[in-house]
Scaffold this motif. Structure first.
Motif, PDB file in Angstrom:
ATOM      1  N   THR A 117       2.899  25.659 -18.448  1.00  0.00           N
ATOM      2  CA  THR A 117       3.806  24.862 -17.620  1.00  0.00           C
ATOM      3  C   THR A 117       3.405  24.953 -16.151  1.00  0.00           C
ATOM      4  O   THR A 117       3.407  23.948 -15.432  1.00  0.00           O
ATOM      5  N   GLY A 118       3.035  26.147 -15.710  1.00  0.00           N
ATOM      6  CA  GLY A 118       2.605  26.319 -14.319  1.00  0.00           C
ATOM      7  C   GLY A 118       1.360  25.525 -13.994  1.00  0.00           C
ATOM      8  O   GLY A 118       1.268  24.898 -12.931  1.00  0.00           O
ATOM      9  N   CYS A 119       0.392  25.528 -14.899  1.00  0.00           N
ATOM     10  CA  CYS A 119      -0.842  24.749 -14.668  1.00  0.00           C
ATOM     11  C   CYS A 119      -0.549  23.255 -14.616  1.00  0.00           C
ATOM     12  O   CYS A 119      -1.101  22.532 -13.776  1.00  0.00           O
ATOM     13  N   LEU A 120       0.317  22.792 -15.524  1.00  0.00           N
ATOM     14  CA  LEU A 120       0.677  21.378 -15.515  1.00  0.00           C
ATOM     15  C   LEU A 120       1.384  21.005 -14.221  1.00  0.00           C
ATOM     16  O   LEU A 120       1.061  19.999 -13.585  1.00  0.00           O
ATOM     17  N   LEU A 121       2.332  21.835 -13.789  1.00  0.00           N
ATOM     18  CA  LEU A 121       3.055  21.550 -12.545  1.00  0.00           C
ATOM     19  C   LEU A 121       2.124  21.604 -11.337  1.00  0.00           C
ATOM     20  O   LEU A 121       2.268  20.813 -10.400  1.00  0.00           O
ATOM     21  N   ALA A 122       1.158  22.522 -11.353  1.00  0.00           N
ATOM     22  CA  ALA A 122       0.198  22.602 -10.245  1.00  0.00           C
ATOM     23  C   ALA A 122      -0.649  21.335 -10.178  1.00  0.00           C
ATOM     24  O   ALA A 122      -0.882  20.792  -9.085  1.00  0.00           O
ATOM     25  N   SER A 123      -1.107  20.847 -11.317  1.00  0.00           N
ATOM     26  CA  SER A 123      -1.935  19.633 -11.293  1.00  0.00           C
ATOM     27  C   SER A 123      -1.109  18.415 -10.886  1.00  0.00           C
ATOM     28  O   SER A 123      -1.584  17.551 -10.140  1.00  0.00           O
TER      29      SER A 123
ATOM     30  N   GLY B  28       1.507  18.539  -8.953  1.00  0.00           N
ATOM     31  CA  GLY B  28       1.736  18.733  -7.520  1.00  0.00           C
ATOM     32  C   GLY B  28       0.535  18.319  -6.690  1.00  0.00           C
ATOM     33  O   GLY B  28       0.690  17.720  -5.611  1.00  0.00           O
ATOM     34  N   MET B  29      -0.657  18.621  -7.179  1.00  0.00           N
ATOM     35  CA  MET B  29      -1.869  18.203  -6.459  1.00  0.00           C
ATOM     36  C   MET B  29      -1.961  16.676  -6.405  1.00  0.00           C
ATOM     37  O   MET B  29      -2.343  16.107  -5.386  1.00  0.00           O
ATOM     38  N   PHE B  30      -1.606  16.026  -7.508  1.00  0.00           N
ATOM     39  CA  PHE B  30      -1.615  14.570  -7.524  1.00  0.00           C
ATOM     40  C   PHE B  30      -0.652  14.020  -6.477  1.00  0.00           C
ATOM     41  O   PHE B  30      -0.977  13.079  -5.749  1.00  0.00           O
ATOM     42  N   ILE B  31       0.531  14.610  -6.398  1.00  0.00           N
ATOM     43  CA  ILE B  31       1.520  14.156  -5.416  1.00  0.00           C
ATOM     44  C   ILE B  31       1.009  14.382  -3.996  1.00  0.00           C
ATOM     45  O   ILE B  31       1.156  13.517  -3.122  1.00  0.00           O
ATOM     46  N   LEU B  32       0.379  15.530  -3.745  1.00  0.00           N
ATOM     47  CA  LEU B  32      -0.179  15.798  -2.409  1.00  0.00           C
ATOM     48  C   LEU B  32      -1.267  14.803  -2.046  1.00  0.00           C
ATOM     49  O   LEU B  32      -1.342  14.349  -0.889  1.00  0.00           O
ATOM     50  N   VAL B  33      -2.115  14.445  -2.989  1.00  0.00           N
ATOM     51  CA  VAL B  33      -3.164  13.461  -2.724  1.00  0.00           C
ATOM     52  C   VAL B  33      -2.535  12.105  -2.408  1.00  0.00           C
ATOM     53  O   VAL B  33      -2.968  11.413  -1.467  1.00  0.00           O
ATOM     54  N   ALA B  34      -1.517  11.723  -3.167  1.00  0.00           N
ATOM     55  CA  ALA B  34      -0.847  10.450  -2.907  1.00  0.00           C
ATOM     56  C   ALA B  34      -0.168  10.453  -1.534  1.00  0.00           C
ATOM     57  O   ALA B  34      -0.240   9.463  -0.796  1.00  0.00           O
ATOM     58  N   LEU B  35       0.456  11.565  -1.170  1.00  0.00           N
ATOM     59  CA  LEU B  35       1.070  11.656   0.160  1.00  0.00           C
ATOM     60  C   LEU B  35       0.014  11.630   1.255  1.00  0.00           C
ATOM     61  O   LEU B  35       0.213  11.008   2.309  1.00  0.00           O
TER      62      LEU B  35
ATOM     63  N   LEU C  16       0.814  -1.214   0.000  1.00  0.00           N
ATOM     64  CA  LEU C  16       0.000   0.000   0.000  1.00  0.00           C
ATOM     65  C   LEU C  16       0.853   1.272   0.000  1.00  0.00           C
ATOM     66  O   LEU C  16       0.356   2.346  -0.313  1.00  0.00           O
ATOM     67  N   TYR C  17       2.124   1.132   0.360  1.00  0.00           N
ATOM     68  CA  TYR C  17       3.048   2.264   0.297  1.00  0.00           C
ATOM     69  C   TYR C  17       3.845   2.277  -1.017  1.00  0.00           C
ATOM     70  O   TYR C  17       4.224   3.330  -1.510  1.00  0.00           O
ATOM     71  N   ILE C  18       4.103   1.092  -1.559  1.00  0.00           N
ATOM     72  CA  ILE C  18       4.913   0.999  -2.770  1.00  0.00           C
ATOM     73  C   ILE C  18       4.185   1.590  -3.976  1.00  0.00           C
ATOM     74  O   ILE C  18       4.780   2.346  -4.753  1.00  0.00           O
ATOM     75  N   VAL C  19       2.918   1.278  -4.140  1.00  0.00           N
ATOM     76  CA  VAL C  19       2.170   1.764  -5.308  1.00  0.00           C
ATOM     77  C   VAL C  19       2.099   3.294  -5.337  1.00  0.00           C
ATOM     78  O   VAL C  19       2.444   3.903  -6.361  1.00  0.00           O
ATOM     79  N   PRO C  20       1.690   3.967  -4.255  1.00  0.00           N
ATOM     80  CA  PRO C  20       1.692   5.435  -4.314  1.00  0.00           C
ATOM     81  C   PRO C  20       3.096   6.024  -4.498  1.00  0.00           C
ATOM     82  O   PRO C  20       3.259   7.039  -5.175  1.00  0.00           O
ATOM     83  N   SER C  21       4.103   5.367  -3.934  1.00  0.00           N
ATOM     84  CA  SER C  21       5.472   5.856  -4.099  1.00  0.00           C
ATOM     85  C   SER C  21       5.914   5.776  -5.560  1.00  0.00           C
ATOM     86  O   SER C  21       6.548   6.700  -6.075  1.00  0.00           O
ATOM     87  N   LEU C  22       5.565   4.685  -6.237  1.00  0.00           N
ATOM     88  CA  LEU C  22       5.882   4.569  -7.658  1.00  0.00           C
ATOM     89  C   LEU C  22       5.124   5.607  -8.480  1.00  0.00           C
ATOM     90  O   LEU C  22       5.669   6.196  -9.421  1.00  0.00           O
ATOM     91  N   MET C  23       3.876   5.853  -8.136  1.00  0.00           N
ATOM     92  CA  MET C  23       3.092   6.859  -8.845  1.00  0.00           C
ATOM     93  C   MET C  23       3.694   8.252  -8.639  1.00  0.00           C
ATOM     94  O   MET C  23       3.763   9.044  -9.581  1.00  0.00           O
ATOM     95  N   ILE C  24       4.140   8.547  -7.435  1.00  0.00           N
ATOM     96  CA  ILE C  24       4.789   9.835  -7.160  1.00  0.00           C
ATOM     97  C   ILE C  24       6.064   9.965  -7.974  1.00  0.00           C
ATOM     98  O   ILE C  24       6.358  11.028  -8.534  1.00  0.00           O
ATOM     99  N   ALA C  25       6.834   8.890  -8.082  1.00  0.00           N
ATOM    100  CA  ALA C  25       8.081   8.923  -8.855  1.00  0.00           C
ATOM    101  C   ALA C  25       7.792   9.183 -10.335  1.00  0.00           C
ATOM    102  O   ALA C  25       8.472   9.999 -10.967  1.00  0.00           O
ATOM    103  N   ILE C  26       6.789   8.530 -10.886  1.00  0.00           N
ATOM    104  CA  ILE C  26       6.442   8.728 -12.294  1.00  0.00           C
ATOM    105  C   ILE C  26       5.955  10.147 -12.541  1.00  0.00           C
ATOM    106  O   ILE C  26       6.357  10.794 -13.515  1.00  0.00           O
ATOM    107  N   VAL C  27       5.115  10.662 -11.654  1.00  0.00           N
ATOM    108  CA  VAL C  27       4.609  12.030 -11.804  1.00  0.00           C
ATOM    109  C   VAL C  27       5.757  13.032 -11.655  1.00  0.00           C
ATOM    110  O   VAL C  27       5.795  14.046 -12.361  1.00  0.00           O
ATOM    111  N   SER C  28       6.682  12.753 -10.780  1.00  0.00           N
ATOM    112  CA  SER C  28       7.840  13.640 -10.610  1.00  0.00           C
ATOM    113  C   SER C  28       8.699  13.677 -11.874  1.00  0.00           C
ATOM    114  O   SER C  28       9.175  14.741 -12.273  1.00  0.00           O
ATOM    115  N   LEU C  29       8.879  12.527 -12.515  1.00  0.00           N
ATOM    116  CA  LEU C  29       9.621  12.490 -13.770  1.00  0.00           C
ATOM    117  C   LEU C  29       8.905  13.283 -14.855  1.00  0.00           C
ATOM    118  O   LEU C  29       9.535  13.969 -15.662  1.00  0.00           O
TER     119      LEU C  29
END
Length: 144
Positions: free
Chosen positions: A119-125, A127-134, A5-18
């Motif tokens: 670019t700002g809108c894309l980064l904001a969205s 970032g929101m995905f990462i916050l939800v995953a965290l 349950l921690y690995i899946v969100p962590s992988l999703m955060i890594a992909i979104v960060s890339l």
């Protein structure tokens, strides 16, 4: 099971960060071509579309292939996605390119505010995905 349950969100955060890093690199590349670059007349060699999606949503992206000659006489061919649908094969357009990297040319007209906003809108969205995953991982941590 709890670790899964921690690995899946962590992988999703890594992909979104890339994806965020790729968006920033693309924005910097285009901005560099506009601000400190040179211009040349390029010919559109052709266009093609790439269709992606599934049953309910289909997305079509238009790609252009351009060729131009640098001031040093070097012929450069490059592809760019998302260009105007009115540019057809044989059309002449102005391209902007960095003097030291002509293969990073762009045929998009300079619009720094539009580039920053998109670019700002894309980064904001992203970032929101990462916050939800965290947040999801924090809730899981408090449950176990």
């Amino acid at each position: 099971m709890e670790a899964f349950l921690y690995i899946v969100p962590s992988l999703m955060i890594a992909i979104v960060s890339l994806r965020a890093v790729a968006a920033i690199r693309r924005s910097l590349r285009v901005s560099r071509a506009w601000s400190g670059g040179l211009t040349a007349e390029a010919r559109c060699l052709g266009t093609y579309t790439i269709t992606s999606g599934g049953r309910t949503a289909v997305r079509t992206t238009l790609h252009h292939v351009y060729e131009f000659v640098t001031r040093e006489g070097r012929a450069v061919r490059f592809e760019e996605r998302g260009g105007p649908g009115t540019t057809l094969a044989g059309d002449i357009v102005t391209v902007h390119y960095p003097a030291d990297r002509p293969e990073q040319a762009t045929a998009k007209p300079p619009a720094p505010w539009r580039l920053a906003a998109s670019t700002g809108c894309l980064l904001a969205s992203l970032g929101m995905f990462i916050l939800v995953a965290l947040g999801y991982m924090a809730v899981l941590h408090s449950m176990f």
